[in-house]
Write a protein that holds these residues in place. Structure first.
Motif, PDB file in Angstrom:
ATOM      1  N   LEU A 297      -8.506   0.817  -0.723  1.00 57.73           N
ATOM      2  CA  LEU A 297      -8.154  -0.044  -1.835  1.00 57.73           C
ATOM      3  C   LEU A 297      -8.323  -1.510  -1.451  1.00 57.73           C
ATOM      4  O   LEU A 297      -8.850  -2.310  -2.216  1.00 57.73           O
ATOM      5  CB  LEU A 297      -6.712   0.244  -2.278  1.00 57.73           C
ATOM      6  CG  LEU A 297      -6.310  -0.240  -3.678  1.00 57.73           C
ATOM      7  CD1 LEU A 297      -5.191   0.628  -4.226  1.00 57.73           C
ATOM      8  CD2 LEU A 297      -5.889  -1.688  -3.672  1.00 57.73           C
TER       9      LEU A 297
ATOM     10  N   ARG B 150      -7.976   2.320   4.541  1.00 58.21           N
ATOM     11  CA  ARG B 150      -7.459   1.362   3.561  1.00 58.21           C
ATOM     12  C   ARG B 150      -8.557   0.986   2.575  1.00 58.21           C
ATOM     13  O   ARG B 150      -9.032  -0.153   2.521  1.00 58.21           O
ATOM     14  CB  ARG B 150      -6.912   0.134   4.285  1.00 58.21           C
ATOM     15  CG  ARG B 150      -5.716   0.447   5.170  1.00 58.21           C
ATOM     16  CD  ARG B 150      -5.352  -0.752   6.030  1.00 58.21           C
ATOM     17  NE  ARG B 150      -4.152  -0.521   6.819  1.00 58.21           N
ATOM     18  CZ  ARG B 150      -4.143   0.092   7.992  1.00 58.21           C
ATOM     19  NH1 ARG B 150      -5.270   0.549   8.509  1.00 58.21           N
ATOM     20  NH2 ARG B 150      -3.014   0.266   8.659  1.00 58.21           N
TER      21      ARG B 150
ATOM     22  N   ARG C 102       0.815  -1.213   0.000  1.00 56.44           N
ATOM     23  CA  ARG C 102       0.000   0.000   0.000  1.00 56.44           C
ATOM     24  C   ARG C 102       0.851   1.267   0.000  1.00 56.44           C
ATOM     25  O   ARG C 102       1.818   1.390   0.745  1.00 56.44           O
ATOM     26  CB  ARG C 102      -0.920   0.006   1.215  1.00 56.44           C
ATOM     27  CG  ARG C 102      -1.803   1.243   1.361  1.00 56.44           C
ATOM     28  CD  ARG C 102      -2.737   1.034   2.537  1.00 56.44           C
ATOM     29  NE  ARG C 102      -3.586   2.183   2.762  1.00 56.44           N
ATOM     30  CZ  ARG C 102      -3.391   3.094   3.706  1.00 56.44           C
ATOM     31  NH1 ARG C 102      -2.358   2.989   4.516  1.00 56.44           N
ATOM     32  NH2 ARG C 102      -4.228   4.099   3.859  1.00 56.44           N
TER      33      ARG C 102
ATOM     34  N   THR D   4      -7.666  11.554  -1.293  1.00 58.44           N
ATOM     35  CA  THR D   4      -6.516  10.671  -1.163  1.00 58.44           C
ATOM     36  C   THR D   4      -6.489   9.671  -2.308  1.00 58.44           C
ATOM     37  O   THR D   4      -7.539   9.164  -2.712  1.00 58.44           O
ATOM     38  CB  THR D   4      -6.567   9.892   0.161  1.00 58.44           C
ATOM     39  OG1 THR D   4      -6.564  10.819   1.249  1.00 58.44           O
ATOM     40  CG2 THR D   4      -5.374   8.962   0.305  1.00 58.44           C
ATOM     41  N   ALA D   5      -5.311   9.417  -2.818  1.00 56.62           N
ATOM     42  CA  ALA D   5      -5.111   8.350  -3.788  1.00 56.62           C
ATOM     43  C   ALA D   5      -4.305   7.252  -3.129  1.00 56.62           C
ATOM     44  O   ALA D   5      -3.229   7.509  -2.586  1.00 56.62           O
ATOM     45  CB  ALA D   5      -4.395   8.871  -5.031  1.00 56.62           C
ATOM     46  N   GLU D   6      -4.835   6.062  -3.149  1.00 54.54           N
ATOM     47  CA  GLU D   6      -4.095   4.893  -2.697  1.00 54.54           C
ATOM     48  C   GLU D   6      -3.640   4.129  -3.932  1.00 54.54           C
ATOM     49  O   GLU D   6      -4.340   4.090  -4.947  1.00 54.54           O
ATOM     50  CB  GLU D   6      -4.968   4.009  -1.825  1.00 54.54           C
ATOM     51  CG  GLU D   6      -5.406   4.664  -0.531  1.00 54.54           C
ATOM     52  CD  GLU D   6      -6.295   3.737   0.276  1.00 54.54           C
ATOM     53  OE1 GLU D   6      -5.765   2.886   0.995  1.00 54.54           O
ATOM     54  OE2 GLU D   6      -7.519   3.871   0.146  1.00 54.54           O
TER      55      GLU D   6
ATOM     56  N   HIS E  33       2.159  -0.002  -4.514  1.00 52.19           N
ATOM     57  CA  HIS E  33       3.551   0.436  -4.632  1.00 52.19           C
ATOM     58  C   HIS E  33       4.373  -0.519  -5.491  1.00 52.19           C
ATOM     59  O   HIS E  33       5.456  -0.150  -5.972  1.00 52.19           O
ATOM     60  CB  HIS E  33       4.187   0.534  -3.239  1.00 52.19           C
ATOM     61  CG  HIS E  33       4.748   1.892  -2.937  1.00 52.19           C
ATOM     62  ND1 HIS E  33       5.511   2.607  -3.829  1.00 52.19           N
ATOM     63  CD2 HIS E  33       4.649   2.670  -1.825  1.00 52.19           C
ATOM     64  CE1 HIS E  33       5.867   3.756  -3.286  1.00 52.19           C
ATOM     65  NE2 HIS E  33       5.349   3.825  -2.072  1.00 52.19           N
TER      66      HIS E  33
ATOM     67  N   HIS F 233       0.044   5.729  -0.438  1.00 47.62           N
ATOM     68  CA  HIS F 233      -1.024   6.726  -0.543  1.00 47.62           C
ATOM     69  C   HIS F 233      -0.417   8.115  -0.564  1.00 47.62           C
ATOM     70  O   HIS F 233       0.702   8.332  -0.070  1.00 47.62           O
ATOM     71  CB  HIS F 233      -2.021   6.599   0.608  1.00 47.62           C
ATOM     72  CG  HIS F 233      -1.440   6.858   1.963  1.00 47.62           C
ATOM     73  ND1 HIS F 233      -1.327   8.124   2.499  1.00 47.62           N
ATOM     74  CD2 HIS F 233      -0.927   6.017   2.893  1.00 47.62           C
ATOM     75  CE1 HIS F 233      -0.776   8.050   3.695  1.00 47.62           C
ATOM     76  NE2 HIS F 233      -0.519   6.791   3.960  1.00 47.62           N
TER      77      HIS F 233
ATOM     78  N   ALA G  41      -4.740   1.626  -8.668  1.00 50.35           N
ATOM     79  CA  ALA G  41      -4.947   2.764  -7.770  1.00 50.35           C
ATOM     80  C   ALA G  41      -6.419   2.905  -7.424  1.00 50.35           C
ATOM     81  O   ALA G  41      -7.306   2.427  -8.139  1.00 50.35           O
ATOM     82  CB  ALA G  41      -4.439   4.058  -8.408  1.00 50.35           C
ATOM     83  N   CYS G  42      -6.667   3.571  -6.305  1.00 48.77           N
ATOM     84  CA  CYS G  42      -8.014   3.959  -5.874  1.00 48.77           C
ATOM     85  C   CYS G  42      -7.962   5.448  -5.553  1.00 48.77           C
ATOM     86  O   CYS G  42      -7.258   5.859  -4.621  1.00 48.77           O
ATOM     87  CB  CYS G  42      -8.439   3.159  -4.647  1.00 48.77           C
ATOM     88  SG  CYS G  42     -10.009   3.704  -3.909  1.00 48.77           S
TER      89      CYS G  42
ATOM     90  N   PRO H 128      -5.497   8.110   6.301  1.00 46.20           N
ATOM     91  CA  PRO H 128      -6.387   7.614   5.242  1.00 46.20           C
ATOM     92  C   PRO H 128      -6.772   6.163   5.474  1.00 46.20           C
ATOM     93  O   PRO H 128      -5.943   5.343   5.885  1.00 46.20           O
ATOM     94  CB  PRO H 128      -5.555   7.787   3.960  1.00 46.20           C
ATOM     95  CG  PRO H 128      -4.158   7.969   4.405  1.00 46.20           C
ATOM     96  CD  PRO H 128      -4.190   8.530   5.785  1.00 46.20           C
TER      97      PRO H 128
END
Length: 471
Positions: free
Chosen positions: A407, A405, A255, A433-435, A438, A257, A419-420, A403
């Protein structure tokens, strides 16, 4: 012989030994047609957990604390600690989801939801009044981070935990850690509304909601197993089978973000694009989704794309007053073939969103099984109802926490998700927020994705009727 119904069924069940009554109710319910919408269940025994809850239970066992969400509010004014404690207990008593244990059934048939009769308030206090201003600020941030990482036990029913931080005699922060298996984004509004009512008028003023989450969970399993649910599930799976499934990243999931903000000031591409969408009857969400579809189709070299979008899942008004995890994800299929103009694409997107939302009774974990997830990007523009959280003589304000979780919540296979992007429109600004995973993306990839969305809107605002927006 037909099974007894109505009052006759009630009398027949009452005549049975106590140990057999619940089984009789369950068998009788299984023989009755399943309605299209949830209704109060028969009896009060355990019910099957939803497919999403089963996945979150597995995830929690593998990574304790991964399913914890955190919410916090600042309370400025003279706070009655006793009244607050009673109000919190009253809210727990009102909602079965907050008194629920989730554990495997003895026969191995899958997890069950069992509701405890009495609420158990887990509230700790921290006195920070002797700290300096900077030390108080740091302590609050540390408590928020710790709350978001709290390992909660679904099996033991420890699904929520509260912290009351005293910053001064007339200033407090209330922090709630709750497990995503029993508490969604909409639930935070329900919870705070009930908390205010119980603080003002006493916990006895809280009547049970029209439907409890356990009513919904029981109905969902029965409906999915019934002919109507099976038919809708089969049709939707067949429709999505035309789209390639998202492949899991070889490296799995890790993860990441970052905060994001879209520029929507005067003269911005976003403002012009949203105005164009509004003129065509498209909501801001639909307009942004259309632009995102252009970017994704261009990236993948396709003339169609699927974007997953979280839906509240409260498709019946009787579900709106309950705490629980009702959220699902609806895959939105957007057709970009024929080199449409952005105006035409907006109309296609409107129809695609309406079509997708008509299937939000279908849980995404049942829809996407065996690695069949059709989307690699999730997008949401949240519109949770405003919460009129007011207490006598106390000013209330929300505090941003770590943020959530999302995603992992919204994706049956996080490793298959790029991505979410979760945005909120507030006071003329759009941000959130963008998660991202990685293992396949970096922060600059997400920034570039959103920059491309704004670029599409800029071009569309200049030439909304020009064909070939995807090129």
């Amino acid at each position: 012989m037909a099974a007894p119904t109505g009052a006759g069924a009630d009398r027949a069940i009452a005549a049975l030994p106590q140990a057999k009554r619940e089984l009789a109710r369950m068998l009788l319910a299984a023989r009755q047609p399943v309605p299209a919408r949830p209704s109060p269940r028969s009896g009060a025994g355990p019910v099957p957990a939803t497919a999403l809850q089963a996945r979150l239970l597995r995830s929690e066992r593998q990574q304790p604390g991964a399913g914890t969400g955190s919410h916090a509010v600042r309370l400025t004014g003279r706070l009655d600690h006793g009244r607050l404690r009673e109000a919190l207990t009253g809210v727990l008593a009102r909602h079965e989801a907050l008194r629920t244990r989730i554990d495997d059934a003895p026969d191995g048939a899958g997890p069950l939801l069992a509701v405890d009769d009495a609420p158990c308030l887990r509230l700790t206090r921290a006195d920070l009044t002797d700290h300096s201003v900077a030390a108080r600020r740091d302590a609050v941030r540390r408590h928020l981070d710790e709350s978001a990482g709290t390992a909660l036990s679904l099996e033991e029913g420890r699904t929520s935990r509260f912290r009351l931080l005293a910053l001064a005699p007339d200033e407090h922060v209330l922090v709630l850690a709750s497990h995503l298996a029993v508490f969604d984004g909409w639930s935070s509004g329900v919870f705070l509304t009930d908390l205010a009512a119980a603080y003002l008028h006493g916990p006895e003023s809280l009547a049970p909601p029209e439907l409890q989450f356990t009513d919904y969970a029981n109905w969902q399993r029965r409906w999915l197993a019934a002919p109507d649910g099976q038919s809708e599930l089969a049709r939707r799976r067949a429709a999505l089978a035309r789209t390639p499934t998202a492949a899991p990243a070889p490296g799995g999931f890790e993860r990441g973000h970052l905060p994001v903000r879209l520029c929507c000031g005067p003269g911005s591409a976003l403002k012009a694009g949203l105005a164009l969408g509004a003129a065509q009857g498209a909501t801001p969400f639909m307009t942004l989704l259309a632009a995102l579809a252009v970017v994704l189709a261009r990236r993948d070299g396709r003339t169609d794309t699927v974007v997953g979008t979280p839906a509240a899942g409260r498709f019946a008004t009787s579900l709106e007053g309950a705490v629980g995890q009702f959220t699902t994800v609806v895959p939105v299929e957007i057709d970009l073939c024929g080199k449409p103009s952005f105006t035409e694409l907006l109309h296609r997107t409107r129809a695609a969103v309406a079509q997708a939302l008509s299937h939000q009774r279908l849980p995404v974990d049942e829809l996407c099984t065996g690695g069949s997830q059709p989307y690699s990007v999730l997008f949401a523009l949240h519109n949770y109802p405003a919460v009129p959280f007011a207490l006598p003589g106390i000013e209330v304000s929300q505090l941003p926490g770590p943020p959530a979780r999302h995603l992992q919540l919204y994706s049956p296979d996080p490793a298959a998700t790029f991505a979410c992007v979760g945005l909120v429109e507030r006071d003329g600004e759009i941000g959130g927020t963008a998660e991202f995973n990685h293992r396949v993306a970096a922060p600059e990839d997400i920034t570039a994705l959103l920059a491309d969305v704004e670029d599409v809107l800029r071009r569309a605002a200049v030439s909304p009727a020009a064909p070939g927006i995807t090129h």
